[in-house]
Design a protein around this motif. Structure first.
Motif, PDB file in Angstrom:
ATOM      1  N   LYS A   1      43.403   2.127   9.317  1.00 20.58           N
ATOM      2  CA  LYS A   1      43.409   0.491   9.594  1.00 20.58           C
ATOM      3  C   LYS A   1      44.585  -0.135   9.843  1.00 20.58           C
ATOM      4  O   LYS A   1      44.811  -1.173  10.486  1.00 20.58           O
ATOM      5  N   ILE A   2      45.538   0.591   9.358  1.00 21.94           N
ATOM      6  CA  ILE A   2      46.552  -0.970   9.171  1.00 21.94           C
ATOM      7  C   ILE A   2      47.625  -0.288  10.250  1.00 21.94           C
ATOM      8  O   ILE A   2      48.142  -1.905  11.159  1.00 21.94           O
ATOM      9  N   GLY A   3      47.306   0.455  11.311  1.00 20.48           N
ATOM     10  CA  GLY A   3      47.399   0.965  12.354  1.00 20.48           C
ATOM     11  C   GLY A   3      46.631   0.113  13.735  1.00 20.48           C
ATOM     12  O   GLY A   3      47.601  -0.630  14.086  1.00 20.48           O
ATOM     13  N   LYS A   4      45.777  -0.742  13.073  1.00 21.47           N
ATOM     14  CA  LYS A   4      44.878  -1.424  14.187  1.00 21.47           C
ATOM     15  C   LYS A   4      45.300  -3.046  13.862  1.00 21.47           C
ATOM     16  O   LYS A   4      45.158  -3.282  14.568  1.00 21.47           O
ATOM     17  N   ARG A   5      45.782  -3.127  12.490  1.00 20.88           N
ATOM     18  CA  ARG A   5      46.110  -4.529  12.996  1.00 20.88           C
ATOM     19  C   ARG A   5      47.294  -4.573  12.773  1.00 20.88           C
ATOM     20  O   ARG A   5      47.034  -5.542  13.305  1.00 20.88           O
ATOM     21  N   LEU A   6      47.865  -4.096  12.796  1.00 17.07           N
ATOM     22  CA  LEU A   6      49.397  -3.713  13.822  1.00 17.07           C
ATOM     23  C   LEU A   6      49.264  -4.222  14.963  1.00 17.07           C
ATOM     24  O   LEU A   6      49.733  -5.050  15.316  1.00 17.07           O
ATOM     25  N   LYS A   7      47.846  -3.608  15.632  1.00 19.29           N
ATOM     26  CA  LYS A   7      48.383  -3.269  16.980  1.00 19.29           C
ATOM     27  C   LYS A   7      47.638  -5.286  17.682  1.00 19.29           C
ATOM     28  O   LYS A   7      48.471  -5.370  18.388  1.00 19.29           O
ATOM     29  N   GLU A   8      46.894  -5.378  16.603  1.00 20.02           N
ATOM     30  CA  GLU A   8      46.631  -6.653  16.509  1.00 20.02           C
ATOM     31  C   GLU A   8      47.115  -8.171  16.722  1.00 20.02           C
ATOM     32  O   GLU A   8      47.281  -8.937  17.618  1.00 20.02           O
ATOM     33  N   HIS A   9      47.942  -7.715  15.704  1.00 22.25           N
ATOM     34  CA  HIS A   9      49.163  -8.266  15.536  1.00 22.25           C
ATOM     35  C   HIS A   9      50.107  -8.178  16.593  1.00 22.25           C
ATOM     36  O   HIS A   9      50.763  -9.585  16.349  1.00 22.25           O
ATOM     37  N   ILE A  10      50.911  -7.618  16.999  1.00 23.29           N
ATOM     38  CA  ILE A  10      51.717  -7.001  17.851  1.00 23.29           C
ATOM     39  C   ILE A  10      51.112  -8.037  18.642  1.00 23.29           C
ATOM     40  O   ILE A  10      52.148  -9.102  19.935  1.00 23.29           O
ATOM     41  N   ASP A  11      49.901  -7.980  19.782  1.00 22.14           N
ATOM     42  CA  ASP A  11      49.009  -7.940  20.703  1.00 22.14           C
ATOM     43  C   ASP A  11      49.433  -9.750  20.720  1.00 22.14           C
ATOM     44  O   ASP A  11      49.413  -9.910  21.162  1.00 22.14           O
ATOM     45  N   GLY A  12      49.388 -10.355  19.525  1.00 25.29           N
ATOM     46  CA  GLY A  12      49.179 -11.727  20.111  1.00 25.29           C
ATOM     47  C   GLY A  12      50.163 -11.970  20.124  1.00 25.29           C
ATOM     48  O   GLY A  12      50.256 -13.659  20.782  1.00 25.29           O
ATOM     49  N   PHE A  13      52.134 -11.229  20.495  1.00 29.31           N
ATOM     50  CA  PHE A  13      53.030 -11.328  20.562  1.00 29.31           C
ATOM     51  C   PHE A  13      53.299 -11.359  21.647  1.00 29.31           C
ATOM     52  O   PHE A  13      53.531 -12.294  22.290  1.00 29.31           O
ATOM     53  N   VAL A  14      52.986 -10.454  22.152  1.00 29.04           N
ATOM     54  CA  VAL A  14      53.125  -9.683  23.621  1.00 29.04           C
ATOM     55  C   VAL A  14      52.094  -9.437  24.576  1.00 29.04           C
ATOM     56  O   VAL A  14      52.136  -9.663  26.025  1.00 29.04           O
ATOM     57  N   SER A  15      50.854 -10.751  24.105  1.00 30.00           N
ATOM     58  CA  SER A  15      50.493 -11.204  25.066  1.00 30.00           C
ATOM     59  C   SER A  15      50.379 -11.740  26.712  1.00 30.00           C
ATOM     60  O   SER A  15      50.005 -11.384  27.969  1.00 30.00           O
ATOM     61  N   LYS A  16      51.250 -12.860  25.954  1.00 28.52           N
ATOM     62  CA  LYS A  16      51.549 -13.814  26.517  1.00 28.52           C
ATOM     63  C   LYS A  16      52.635 -13.744  27.974  1.00 28.52           C
ATOM     64  O   LYS A  16      53.583 -14.348  28.451  1.00 28.52           O
ATOM     65  N   TRP A  17      53.156 -12.121  27.404  1.00 30.17           N
ATOM     66  CA  TRP A  17      53.937 -11.800  28.940  1.00 30.17           C
ATOM     67  C   TRP A  17      53.435 -10.892  29.437  1.00 30.17           C
ATOM     68  O   TRP A  17      54.730  -9.779  29.897  1.00 30.17           O
ATOM     69  N   GLY A  18      52.730 -10.120  29.221  1.00 28.43           N
ATOM     70  CA  GLY A  18      51.600  -9.877  29.858  1.00 28.43           C
ATOM     71  C   GLY A  18      51.693  -8.137  29.725  1.00 28.43           C
ATOM     72  O   GLY A  18      51.420  -7.348  30.812  1.00 28.43           O
ATOM     73  N   VAL A  19      51.753  -7.744  28.998  1.00 32.49           N
ATOM     74  CA  VAL A  19      52.210  -6.716  28.053  1.00 32.49           C
ATOM     75  C   VAL A  19      50.653  -6.202  27.143  1.00 32.49           C
ATOM     76  O   VAL A  19      50.782  -7.211  26.414  1.00 32.49           O
ATOM     77  N   THR A  20      50.745  -5.611  26.492  1.00 32.64           N
ATOM     78  CA  THR A  20      49.748  -5.179  26.457  1.00 32.64           C
ATOM     79  C   THR A  20      49.862  -3.634  25.368  1.00 32.64           C
ATOM     80  O   THR A  20      50.011  -2.914  25.677  1.00 32.64           O
ATOM     81  N   VAL A  21      49.942  -3.555  24.158  1.00 30.78           N
ATOM     82  CA  VAL A  21      49.624  -2.944  22.872  1.00 30.78           C
ATOM     83  C   VAL A  21      48.972  -1.550  23.189  1.00 30.78           C
ATOM     84  O   VAL A  21      47.076  -2.025  22.936  1.00 30.78           O
ATOM     85  N   ILE A  22      48.762  -0.924  23.573  1.00 29.53           N
ATOM     86  CA  ILE A  22      47.746   0.539  23.545  1.00 29.53           C
ATOM     87  C   ILE A  22      47.310   0.896  21.393  1.00 29.53           C
ATOM     88  O   ILE A  22      45.975   0.752  21.587  1.00 29.53           O
ATOM     89  N   SER A  23      48.405   1.115  21.291  1.00 29.66           N
ATOM     90  CA  SER A  23      47.856   1.949  19.876  1.00 29.66           C
ATOM     91  C   SER A  23      49.414   1.972  19.118  1.00 29.66           C
ATOM     92  O   SER A  23      50.366   1.795  19.850  1.00 29.66           O
ATOM     93  N   VAL A  24      48.669   1.653  18.125  1.00 27.47           N
ATOM     94  CA  VAL A  24      50.377   1.738  17.136  1.00 27.47           C
ATOM     95  C   VAL A  24      49.365   2.887  15.845  1.00 27.47           C
ATOM     96  O   VAL A  24      48.880   2.939  15.139  1.00 27.47           O
ATOM     97  N   GLU A  25      50.485   3.942  15.869  1.00 23.34           N
ATOM     98  CA  GLU A  25      50.716   5.431  14.590  1.00 23.34           C
ATOM     99  C   GLU A  25      51.859   5.333  13.537  1.00 23.34           C
ATOM    100  O   GLU A  25      53.066   5.080  14.219  1.00 23.34           O
ATOM    101  N   ILE A  26      51.094   4.954  12.162  1.00 24.25           N
ATOM    102  CA  ILE A  26      51.737   5.171  11.443  1.00 24.25           C
ATOM    103  C   ILE A  26      52.458   6.616  11.331  1.00 24.25           C
ATOM    104  O   ILE A  26      51.826   7.635  10.881  1.00 24.25           O
ATOM    105  N   LYS A  27      53.673   6.816  11.513  1.00 20.96           N
ATOM    106  CA  LYS A  27      54.007   8.382  11.288  1.00 20.96           C
ATOM    107  C   LYS A  27      54.607   8.660   9.965  1.00 20.96           C
ATOM    108  O   LYS A  27      53.966  10.247   9.943  1.00 20.96           O
ATOM    109  N   ASP A  28      55.484   8.590   9.056  1.00 14.44           N
ATOM    110  CA  ASP A  28      55.383   8.359   7.825  1.00 14.44           C
ATOM    111  C   ASP A  28      55.803   7.224   7.281  1.00 14.44           C
ATOM    112  O   ASP A  28      56.377   6.491   7.424  1.00 14.44           O
TER     113      ASP A  28
END
Length: 261
Positions: free
Chosen positions: A120-147
């Motif tokens: 769930k935190i990874g999905k929230r991070l994905k949405e949060h980062i997408d809000g910044f990088v989408s205007k740069w032509g970049v999309t976030v595929i996934s964010v995985e919390i390792k440890d």
């Protein structure tokens, strides 16, 4: 006489072609020609998914526990023109945005959420980062919390808290089981009260089960007077007292017989 240069674009690339400093076009895969000095290729954009290992980010959770979190970010360029014209370095900008978002998410989450709800935190991070990088032509595929690493001095306290929680659940379950057993015994007692023969059969079955163990130091004396036809029992010490009492009664009877003679 015109002089042309040529170049090739790989399948996973796009080349940004500029004419006299002005963006001219994004070159598709294949062979292309351009006029040197007035036309230049300033950027080569990789359209494949980029994997970025986020360094350890230190922060305080919502419940004031210091933790270190590392993650993996997967992102991809969707609009090559935007990533060239709207940001200086889209790789660096995306990666810095990921670091900032992870620290922000740590401060808004409890330790239990970080440990148990990584998806769930990874999905929230994905949405949060997408809000910044989408205007740069970049999309976030996934964010995985390792440890998620907790300070060493707090690990024992967390372990004790978990053990106490398990102990509490075990005691509640045991109390529920005792209540169910008590209800069952009460229901059984009502049936035995209405059927003395059933109670006597039960007492015989109990005696049989104890005899099968072969380790009992208790003597059972069947009777129909005590305990509602249940077999009375006594320990070895009680049996010794009973034998002494019996000998004393026999001695008294013998003395009375002598006196009569």
């Amino acid at each position: 006489m015109h002089m042309f240069f040529f170049g090739t674009v790989k399948e996973w690339e796009r080349h940004a072609l500029f004419f006299l400093g002005k963006f001219y076009r994004m070159v598709e895969p294949g062979l292309y020609f351009y006029i040197p000095f007035v036309t230049r290729v300033l950027y080569r954009i990789d359209l494949r998914i980029i994997t970025y290992t986020v360094p350890m980010q230190v922060g305080l959770t919502k419940d004031n526990i210091p933790v270190e979190v590392d993650a993996i970010l997967f992102y991809q360029v969707m609009d090559p023109k935007a990533c060239v014209l709207n940001v200086d370095n889209y790789h660096k900008a995306t990666q810095l945005s990921a670091r900032s978002s992870i620290r922000d998410m740590v401060g808004k989450s409890n330790l239990d959420e970080l440990l148990a709800e990584r998806d769930k935190i990874g999905k929230r991070l994905k949405e949060h980062i997408d809000g910044f990088v989408s205007k740069w032509g970049v999309t976030v595929i996934s964010v995985e919390i390792k440890d998620v690493i907790v300070a060493k001095e707090l690990e024992d306290a967390i372990a004790r808290e978990a053990a106490a929680e398990r102990e509490k659940r075990a005691r509640v379950i045991l109390a529920d089981a005792e209540q169910l057993a008590a209800d069952a015994i009460i229901a059984a007692s009502k049936k035995y009260a209405d059927n003395p023969i059933a109670l006597q059969l039960r007492s015989m079955n109990m005696l049989y089960e104890i005899c099968l163990e072969g380790k009992s130091s208790v003597v059972f004396i069947p009777t129909d007077k005590s305990m509602g036809a249940m077999p009375a029992f006594m320990g070895i010490t009680s049996l010794e007292e009973l034998m002494k009492k019996r000998l004393q009664e026999d001695s008294n009877e013998f003395e009375e017989t002598d006196n009569e003679d």
